[in-house]
Each structure stands twice: as C-alpha cells, then as structure tokens.
Write a protein that holds these residues in place. Sequence first.
Motif, mmCIF file in Angstrom:
data_model
loop_
_atom_site.group_PDB
_atom_site.id
_atom_site.type_symbol
_atom_site.label_atom_id
_atom_site.label_comp_id
_atom_site.label_asym_id
_atom_site.label_seq_id
_atom_site.Cartn_x
_atom_site.Cartn_y
_atom_site.Cartn_z
ATOM 1 N N ILE A 193 0.853 -1.189 0.000
ATOM 2 C CA ILE A 193 0.000 0.000 0.000
ATOM 3 C C ILE A 193 0.887 1.236 0.000
ATOM 4 N N PRO A 194 0.747 2.064 -1.011
ATOM 5 C CA PRO A 194 1.511 3.309 -1.007
ATOM 6 C C PRO A 194 0.893 4.283 -0.011
ATOM 7 N N PRO A 195 1.640 5.285 0.398
ATOM 8 C CA PRO A 195 1.043 6.294 1.280
ATOM 9 C C PRO A 195 -0.159 6.930 0.579
ATOM 10 N N ILE A 196 -1.303 6.883 1.243
ATOM 11 C CA ILE A 196 -2.540 7.383 0.643
ATOM 12 C C ILE A 196 -3.133 8.439 1.558
ATOM 13 N N SER A 197 -3.486 9.577 0.980
ATOM 14 C CA SER A 197 -4.101 10.643 1.767
ATOM 15 C C SER A 197 -5.486 10.200 2.240
ATOM 16 N N ARG A 198 -5.952 10.840 3.282
ATOM 17 C CA ARG A 198 -7.278 10.496 3.814
ATOM 18 C C ARG A 198 -8.365 10.732 2.761
ATOM 19 N N ARG A 199 -8.223 11.781 2.009
ATOM 20 C CA ARG A 199 -9.217 12.096 0.991
ATOM 21 C C ARG A 199 -9.280 10.995 -0.064
ATOM 22 N N ARG A 200 -8.101 10.512 -0.461
ATOM 23 C CA ARG A 200 -8.071 9.437 -1.466
ATOM 24 C C ARG A 200 -8.576 8.130 -0.856
ATOM 25 N N GLN A 201 -8.249 7.881 0.406
ATOM 26 C CA GLN A 201 -8.767 6.684 1.061
ATOM 27 C C GLN A 201 -10.295 6.686 1.048
ATOM 28 N N GLN A 202 -10.856 7.842 1.329
ATOM 29 C CA GLN A 202 -12.310 7.958 1.326
ATOM 30 C C GLN A 202 -12.855 7.697 -0.081
ATOM 31 N N ARG A 203 -12.192 8.268 -1.092
ATOM 32 C CA ARG A 203 -12.630 8.055 -2.478
ATOM 33 C C ARG A 203 -12.516 6.578 -2.854
ATOM 34 N N ILE A 204 -11.438 5.926 -2.417
ATOM 35 C CA ILE A 204 -11.256 4.502 -2.710
ATOM 36 C C ILE A 204 -12.398 3.698 -2.118
ATOM 37 N N GLN A 260 -15.154 1.553 -4.187
ATOM 38 C CA GLN A 260 -15.431 0.140 -3.921
ATOM 39 C C GLN A 260 -16.924 -0.087 -3.701
ATOM 40 N N ASP A 261 -17.563 0.798 -2.938
ATOM 41 C CA ASP A 261 -19.003 0.681 -2.704
ATOM 42 C C ASP A 261 -19.788 0.815 -4.009
ATOM 43 N N LEU A 262 -19.356 1.739 -4.870
ATOM 44 C CA LEU A 262 -20.043 1.926 -6.147
ATOM 45 C C LEU A 262 -19.871 0.695 -7.045
ATOM 46 N N PHE A 263 -18.667 0.110 -7.049
ATOM 47 C CA PHE A 263 -18.443 -1.125 -7.799
ATOM 48 C C PHE A 263 -19.351 -2.228 -7.272
ATOM 49 N N ASP A 264 -19.437 -2.333 -5.945
ATOM 50 C CA ASP A 264 -20.273 -3.363 -5.335
ATOM 51 C C ASP A 264 -21.750 -3.168 -5.656
ATOM 52 N N SER A 265 -22.159 -1.915 -5.871
ATOM 53 C CA SER A 265 -23.564 -1.654 -6.198
ATOM 54 C C SER A 265 -23.839 -1.801 -7.689
ATOM 55 N N GLY A 266 -22.787 -2.088 -8.499
ATOM 56 C CA GLY A 266 -23.003 -2.411 -9.904
ATOM 57 C C GLY A 266 -22.625 -1.339 -10.910
ATOM 58 N N LEU A 267 -22.067 -0.220 -10.455
ATOM 59 C CA LEU A 267 -21.669 0.802 -11.415
ATOM 60 C C LEU A 267 -20.452 0.346 -12.210
ATOM 61 N N LYS A 268 -20.325 0.878 -13.426
ATOM 62 C CA LYS A 268 -19.209 0.539 -14.310
ATOM 63 C C LYS A 268 -18.091 1.569 -14.130
ATOM 64 N N VAL A 269 -16.900 1.186 -14.597
ATOM 65 C CA VAL A 269 -15.735 2.071 -14.488
ATOM 66 C C VAL A 269 -16.026 3.421 -15.129
ATOM 67 N N SER A 270 -16.627 3.411 -16.312
ATOM 68 C CA SER A 270 -16.901 4.676 -17.016
ATOM 69 C C SER A 270 -17.869 5.549 -16.216
ATOM 70 N N GLU A 271 -18.867 4.943 -15.577
ATOM 71 C CA GLU A 271 -19.836 5.717 -14.787
ATOM 72 C C GLU A 271 -19.174 6.325 -13.554
ATOM 73 N N ILE A 272 -18.316 5.560 -12.911
ATOM 74 C CA ILE A 272 -17.619 6.064 -11.723
ATOM 75 C C ILE A 272 -16.646 7.168 -12.135
ATOM 76 N N SER A 273 -15.974 6.960 -13.236
ATOM 77 C CA SER A 273 -15.035 7.962 -13.751
ATOM 78 C C SER A 273 -15.744 9.289 -13.998
ATOM 79 N N GLU A 274 -16.892 9.197 -14.612
ATOM 80 C CA GLU A 274 -17.674 10.402 -14.907
ATOM 81 C C GLU A 274 -18.184 11.055 -13.628
ATOM 82 N N LEU A 275 -18.610 10.238 -12.670
ATOM 83 C CA LEU A 275 -19.141 10.733 -11.409
ATOM 84 C C LEU A 275 -18.095 11.539 -10.633
ATOM 85 N N TYR A 276 -16.855 11.031 -10.592
ATOM 86 C CA TYR A 276 -15.790 11.680 -9.823
ATOM 87 C C TYR A 276 -14.956 12.660 -10.644
#
Length: 166
Positions: A13-24, A28-44
């Motif tokens: 695990i590389p050093p990860i900021s708290r903000r990025r940890q939260q985004r990660i 993960q939750d969005l992936f688990d709920s069925g969103l696709k990479v492109s949808e998550i990319s657009e969302l963030y």
Amino acid sequence: MTLSETPDSPKEIPPISRRRQQRIREIQDLFDSGLKVSEISELYGISERQVRRDKEDGKAFDRALSKAVDQAEVLGREIRSYEQALRMEWRAYRTATNPFVKVACMRNIIALKEKYIKFLQGAGLIEKVADQLKIIDIPYGEKSIREAVLDLVKLINDYGEKKDET
C-alpha cells in the motif's frame, strides 16, 4: 515492485491521503452496487485508469487490514462478552424474587450458553457436543427413581451456578 518480488505477490500500500482513502472506499461501494468504471469515472471527474488504480489500491488496503487482525484478540473479546453476559444473567436470576423473572433469566442463560457453544465450535475451539440427552423408559412411578433424577438435576444446576460464578 522490486526485482525479487513475483508479479503475483500482494501489492504494497503506497502512502494514501485520507481524501483518497475515502474516495477509494466510495469507489469500492459503487463497484459493489453495480456501477461501471466509465460511470464512476464520470461521477468523480477522474480518468478510468485512475478508477481502476483506486480499485486495485482498495483491494491491497483490504488485504493489509485483514492481515492486521489479531484473531486471538478478537476471539478473546467475544469470549469475554459471552462470559460477562452469562454472569449478569446468573446475578439477575439469583436476585430475582418473582418466579416468572427467574424462568425468564434461566431461558436467557440457556440461550446464551447455546450461542456461546456454537461460537466456540465455529471458531474450532471445541468439538461438537451432544445436542440433547435422551433418557427413555424411566419408571417415574417409583419414588426412589424420581428422587434420584431430581438429585441429578439439582447437582447439574448447582455445578453450573458454581462454574459460572468463577
């Protein structure tokens, strides 16, 4: 990755900021709920490559967290909580004056003991014990037999109370 590492070895695990940890975690939750990479990319508003990287870092983060769990500590905490609950129920049983409350406490004690045993069996700390004891054709009509059975039940209950007090 160093040369001595194999490609299949877990990613550090590389050093990860708290903000990025939260985004990660959110990714993960969005992936688990069925969103696709492109949808998550657009969302963030980040690249699909970054979403995939966050997903992989999330997996590495989860692996590191699972390795950090001290199984003995977790088991010890659970055992302590069961024993504390049993002590509290025995105390309530001994101090109760209403017979209905005593019966309720005894039911709670029995249920707690059953859950405790199942927990210990599930953790592999004890072997499976008999589910029930069957006694067939007891001649209850004879006074000496009735008294002997009653004495046995009292002995078992006294033993259980003494054991739970320690």
